[in-house]
Design a protein around this motif. Structure first.
Motif, mmCIF file in Angstrom:
data_model
loop_
_atom_site.group_PDB
_atom_site.id
_atom_site.type_symbol
_atom_site.label_atom_id
_atom_site.label_comp_id
_atom_site.label_asym_id
_atom_site.label_seq_id
_atom_site.Cartn_x
_atom_site.Cartn_y
_atom_site.Cartn_z
ATOM 1 N N ILE A 384 81.286 44.525 44.437
ATOM 2 C CA ILE A 384 80.063 44.444 43.610
ATOM 3 C C ILE A 384 79.708 45.838 43.082
ATOM 4 O O ILE A 384 79.367 46.005 41.904
ATOM 5 C CB ILE A 384 78.891 43.845 44.432
ATOM 6 C CG1 ILE A 384 79.239 42.425 44.899
ATOM 7 C CG2 ILE A 384 77.599 43.836 43.615
ATOM 8 C CD1 ILE A 384 78.306 41.874 45.976
ATOM 9 N N ALA A 385 79.813 46.858 43.950
ATOM 10 C CA ALA A 385 79.481 48.235 43.543
ATOM 11 C C ALA A 385 80.431 48.714 42.445
ATOM 12 O O ALA A 385 80.003 49.381 41.492
ATOM 13 C CB ALA A 385 79.544 49.164 44.750
ATOM 14 N N ARG A 386 81.717 48.376 42.569
ATOM 15 C CA ARG A 386 82.689 48.787 41.525
ATOM 16 C C ARG A 386 82.310 48.153 40.179
ATOM 17 O O ARG A 386 82.309 48.811 39.146
ATOM 18 C CB ARG A 386 84.110 48.345 41.899
ATOM 19 C CG ARG A 386 84.817 49.261 42.863
ATOM 20 C CD ARG A 386 86.328 49.032 42.858
ATOM 21 N NE ARG A 386 86.702 47.654 43.177
ATOM 22 C CZ ARG A 386 86.887 47.182 44.414
ATOM 23 N NH1 ARG A 386 86.733 47.993 45.455
ATOM 24 N NH2 ARG A 386 87.227 45.936 44.626
ATOM 25 N N ALA A 387 81.968 46.864 40.222
ATOM 26 C CA ALA A 387 81.646 46.156 38.971
ATOM 27 C C ALA A 387 80.379 46.726 38.333
ATOM 28 O O ALA A 387 80.330 46.956 37.122
ATOM 29 C CB ALA A 387 81.479 44.663 39.249
ATOM 30 N N LEU A 473 72.193 42.846 46.834
ATOM 31 C CA LEU A 473 72.658 41.634 46.143
ATOM 32 C C LEU A 473 73.628 40.847 47.016
ATOM 33 O O LEU A 473 73.577 39.614 47.062
ATOM 34 C CB LEU A 473 73.334 42.002 44.811
ATOM 35 C CG LEU A 473 72.377 42.432 43.691
ATOM 36 C CD1 LEU A 473 73.150 43.061 42.538
ATOM 37 C CD2 LEU A 473 71.563 41.230 43.178
ATOM 38 N N GLU A 474 74.490 41.567 47.741
ATOM 39 C CA GLU A 474 75.436 40.868 48.629
ATOM 40 C C GLU A 474 74.673 40.080 49.690
ATOM 41 O O GLU A 474 75.011 38.931 49.997
ATOM 42 C CB GLU A 474 76.373 41.895 49.285
ATOM 43 C CG GLU A 474 77.589 41.292 49.984
ATOM 44 C CD GLU A 474 77.315 40.765 51.389
ATOM 45 O OE1 GLU A 474 78.113 39.943 51.877
ATOM 46 O OE2 GLU A 474 76.302 41.175 52.001
ATOM 47 N N ASP A 516 70.923 37.282 35.485
ATOM 48 C CA ASP A 516 71.817 36.149 35.778
ATOM 49 C C ASP A 516 73.274 36.613 35.883
ATOM 50 O O ASP A 516 74.022 36.167 36.764
ATOM 51 C CB ASP A 516 71.689 35.060 34.701
ATOM 52 C CG ASP A 516 70.373 34.294 34.827
ATOM 53 O OD1 ASP A 516 69.716 34.426 35.889
ATOM 54 O OD2 ASP A 516 69.995 33.574 33.878
ATOM 55 N N ALA A 517 73.668 37.510 34.962
ATOM 56 C CA ALA A 517 75.046 38.031 35.000
ATOM 57 C C ALA A 517 75.276 38.826 36.281
ATOM 58 O O ALA A 517 76.360 38.781 36.888
ATOM 59 C CB ALA A 517 75.300 38.910 33.783
ATOM 60 N N LEU A 518 74.245 39.543 36.725
ATOM 61 C CA LEU A 518 74.339 40.350 37.942
ATOM 62 C C LEU A 518 74.545 39.449 39.165
ATOM 63 O O LEU A 518 75.354 39.746 40.050
ATOM 64 C CB LEU A 518 73.049 41.163 38.090
ATOM 65 C CG LEU A 518 73.051 42.386 38.993
ATOM 66 C CD1 LEU A 518 74.155 43.355 38.617
ATOM 67 C CD2 LEU A 518 71.701 43.087 38.922
ATOM 68 N N LEU A 519 73.796 38.339 39.221
ATOM 69 C CA LEU A 519 73.944 37.407 40.363
ATOM 70 C C LEU A 519 75.326 36.757 40.344
ATOM 71 O O LEU A 519 75.953 36.578 41.400
ATOM 72 C CB LEU A 519 72.846 36.333 40.317
ATOM 73 C CG LEU A 519 71.399 36.842 40.467
ATOM 74 C CD1 LEU A 519 70.415 35.688 40.471
ATOM 75 C CD2 LEU A 519 71.228 37.670 41.739
ATOM 76 N N ALA A 523 78.266 37.069 43.171
ATOM 77 C CA ALA A 523 78.784 35.871 43.860
ATOM 78 C C ALA A 523 80.314 35.841 43.860
ATOM 79 O O ALA A 523 80.929 35.257 44.766
ATOM 80 C CB ALA A 523 78.231 34.618 43.189
ATOM 81 N N ALA A 524 80.927 36.484 42.860
ATOM 82 C CA ALA A 524 82.391 36.387 42.696
ATOM 83 C C ALA A 524 83.184 36.780 43.948
ATOM 84 O O ALA A 524 84.095 36.046 44.360
ATOM 85 C CB ALA A 524 82.822 37.215 41.490
#
Length: 703
Positions: A384-387, A473-474, A516-519, A523-524
């Motif tokens: 998530i941090a990389r993205a 977020l995680e 929404d894109a962040l969530l 989730a990915a």
């Protein structure tokens, strides 16, 4: 003797739990006073003074009556048809009811008749004798003790050897004085008197015989060596702490900690602040470790220099005042030394291994049954941090955020964090610097738990913001994704705090990230571990945002108007709110908001989806032609202002639509018989609706 005197009630007990004492003292005093007021023994203007020391809970209530005033009461007896026979004589049922109330057949002529619902009923007027103070205080004591916020109840045996009672700690004395008279009440196997105990070691007289209710605090202080008032004792400790720091000199000051101050106030009856010291070599250990061990384990107040750095001196609050305090100071210095030595040992041991060498060990630590180990969690936070890093600062930021995220949880496996979990993150920062890592990466490891509480500072650098955002977020996505949603007061994973942290970072750091894109991005990395949808998480975040904005002073209408559109960039929200507030002050606002609401309702009721398109050739009425023309003129201006983020100008451009919109609703029939005309008019309204509601849902401003 006057009927009104001040009342003093004290329960003398064994040492009370310090963290609960302040609350217990307040609840004891408030409970007694409320009950006495409810029974008519004290008035609304009776002043209540709580007292709470390690071995007593007490309350002083002013202007308490010896007996409450009599009260007229009217009691419904029964329907007339049941109480009186055909000739108007009392039935056996009525006589039995009167007997139960202490009356007989002679009361029948005085009974009142009144309608009760559909039937006529008999009512009996009587006078209820006011409660005596002994009766009322007995009830007040029993009710209050039953409702005290006791953390853990003890069961103990009374002196008779066979009956037992439940209370927070064994109680040994009860005082109840109305003026100078003892009130005959009893609780917890104790009977009220006028004697209480003073300080365990320093009382001039013990027991202390209290003269009257008003001499309680003064007699306890002079004869019993006890400051009975929690607030007065706390203020005395603060005064002595300042004086002791001044005596050390060099601009030192005691650490500020309200919770520690409350706890120490609850541990001593007669505070005496003394200065202690330890060897300077311990100052090589991070000051957070030393401060925490001194505060948590010893209840000391560390002394900081003018720059906020820890000094080798500390203040201790003793409960005794010997002429020569050196033995007390020496004893405390001997006790603190092994604690500091432990901290130094942990720090030295931990630095023998790098943070990176500890990362594989996280795979052996369970995070959550459904979400795997801390090791798996770290991999998700890294992804998530990389993205997020790539979006905010390209590959360089992505790589540095990845490194910080990989190491952020490694300090959980260190001895120091094992001993002091509160230092997680902080120790990671120290160990990262010791390992020679980039200063900003080390700071990000230290900061990634921020904000830890409401009002806490945000991470200092961009790397820290990225990792903190990824970490929160995680947690949110993972726990919502397995259905672990906070309910009522229960929030075991502090998800409300995490959501507020996300909101604050996105808003205050003005991050160009759509929610929404962040969530979805967060989730990915979970793969197939998540079973619940993420829509409730978005609702939860907007709900937290809504509460926070209302606390900042925005009205519910303003907040609802902006958040109804679910704005994706949270940094925009304050600007939208200010624009809505400015729009609402325009003379055209009320009329346009009402029209907007009406348009929305018409579009909701329309059959099928309404396309916001207009065929100019079908605009038959002058009013609809005028509205279309005004919309064509105002919309480009409103849209251009919206695109450059000037939301106030965007909304103000729409004010020109008031007159044509009002005329349209006065002169044009939307639901025309002709299907093509109807569809075109609905298309015009849909175009108007879309133009008006880009900044906020203006219908929410309608009264």
């Amino acid at each position: 003797m006057s009927n009104t005197h001040n009342l003093l009630v004290e329960l003398f007990v064994e040492e009370l739990p310090p963290k609960a004492l302040k609350k217990l003292g307040q609840a004891f005093a408030a409970g007694l006073a409320d009950s006495l007021r409810a029974q008519g023994l004290a008035g609304a203007d009776s002043a209540v003074t709580p007292f709470a020391s390690p071995r007593r809970l007490a309350a002083h209530v002013s202007a308490v009556l010896a007996q409450a005033a009599d009260k007229p009461v009217q009691q419904k007896l029964m329907p007339v048809s049941v109480g009186l026979d055909a000739s108007g004589q009392p039935t056996p049922a009525l006589l039995k009811k009167l007997a139960a109330l202490g009356a007989d057949a002679s009361a029948v002529p005085q009974l009142k008749r009144a309608m009760d619902g559909k039937a006529e009923a008999l009512f009996y007027d009587s006078v209820l004798k006011g409660a005596t103070l002994a009766e009322g205080l007995q009830k007040a004591l029993e009710d209050t003790l039953g409702k005290l916020p006791i953390p853990k109840v003890m069961t103990y045996q009374l002196a008779d050897g066979w009956s037992s009672v439940n209370f927070v700690r064994p109680a040994h004395g009860l005082v109840a004085l109305h003026g100078d008279q003892v009130v005959p009440v009893g609780v917890l196997g104790l009977q009220a008197g006028r004697h209480t105990e003073g300080h365990r070691f320093e009382a001039a007289h013990s027991p202390v015989a209290l003269r009257d209710a008003d001499s309680y605090a003064a007699q306890l202080e002079t004869e019993g060596a006890v400051i009975a008032s929690f607030e007065a004792r706390r203020a005395e400790i603060v005064r002595q702490l300042q004086a002791a720091a001044a005596s050390v000199g060099g601009g030192v000051r005691p650490i500020e900690d309200e919770a520690l101050l409350d706890e120490v106030t609850a541990l001593v009856e007669r505070p005496n602040v003394l200065v202690g010291q330890f060897e300077r070599e311990f100052l090589e250990v991070p000051q957070e470790c030393l401060i925490l061990t001194m505060k948590a384990n010893q209840k000391y107040f560390p002394l900081l220099d003018a720059d906020g750095r820890l000094t080798h001196r500390f203040l201790l609050v003793s409960n005794i005042r010997p002429e020569d305090p050196s033995a007390v100071v020496g004893g405390n210095e001997r006790v603190v030394r092994p604690r500091l030595a432990d901290a130094k040992f942990f720090f030295d041991q931990d630095r023998k291994r790098t943070l990176e060498s500890r990362v594989p060990g996280l795979a052996k630590v369970v995070y959550h049954g459904k979400l795997g180990t801390q090791g798996e969690r770290v991999e998700r936070v890294r992804a998530i941090a990389r993205a997020i890093g790539a979006q905010l600062g390209g590959e360089v930021l992505a790589a540095r955020a990845d490194q910080a995220a990989m190491l952020a949880k490694a300090d959980l496996l260190t001895d120091m964090v094992g001993e002091f979990p509160e230092l997680q993150g902080v120790m990671g920062g120290y160990y990262a610097r010791h390992d020679g890592l980039d200063a900003e990466v080390a700071t990000a490891i230290e900061d990634h738990y921020k904000p830890r509480f409401a009002g806490d500072e945000l991470p200092r650098h961009q790397i820290g913001v990225v990792v903190a955002l990824a970490d929160k977020l995680e947690t949110l996505v993972g726990l919502f994704g397995i259905g672990q949603v906070p309910t009522g007061d229960k929030d075991p994973f502090a998800l409300r705090r995490h959501a507020l942290g996300v909101i604050r970072m996105l808003g205050e750091k003005e991050l160009p990230l759509a929610l929404d894109a962040l969530l979805a991005l967060a989730a990915a990395p979970f793969g197939d571990k998540l079973s619940a949808p993420l829509a409730p998480l978005a609702d939860f975040i907007y709900d937290r945002l809504s509460s926070g904005l209302r606390e900042q002073g925005y009205t519910a209408q303003e907040v609802e108007a902006v958040l109804a559109l679910r704005p994706q960039h949270l940094a925009d929200v304050p600007k939208r709110l200010q624009a809505v507030r400015a729009f609402a002050s325009l003379p055209e606002a009320e009329s346009l908001a009402a029209a907007n609401k009406r348009v929305g309702n018409i579009l909701k009721k329309a059959d099928g989806l309404v396309v916001p398109q207009v065929d100019v050739s079908l605009l038959a009425e002058p009013a609809e032609q005028a509205l279309h023309g005004a919309l064509q003129a105002a919309r480009p201006q409103a849209d251009a202002a919206f695109e450059r983020g000037d939301y106030a100008s965007s909304l103000q451009a729409l004010a020109a639509l008031k007159v044509p919109v009002d005329a349209f609703f006065d002169d044009v029939m939307v639901n025309a018989e002709d299907a093509a005309l109807r569809a075109n008019r609905l298309g015009l309204l849909a175009t108007l609706h879309a133009a008006m509601n880009r900044v906020a849902d203006l219908s929410k401003l309608a009264a």
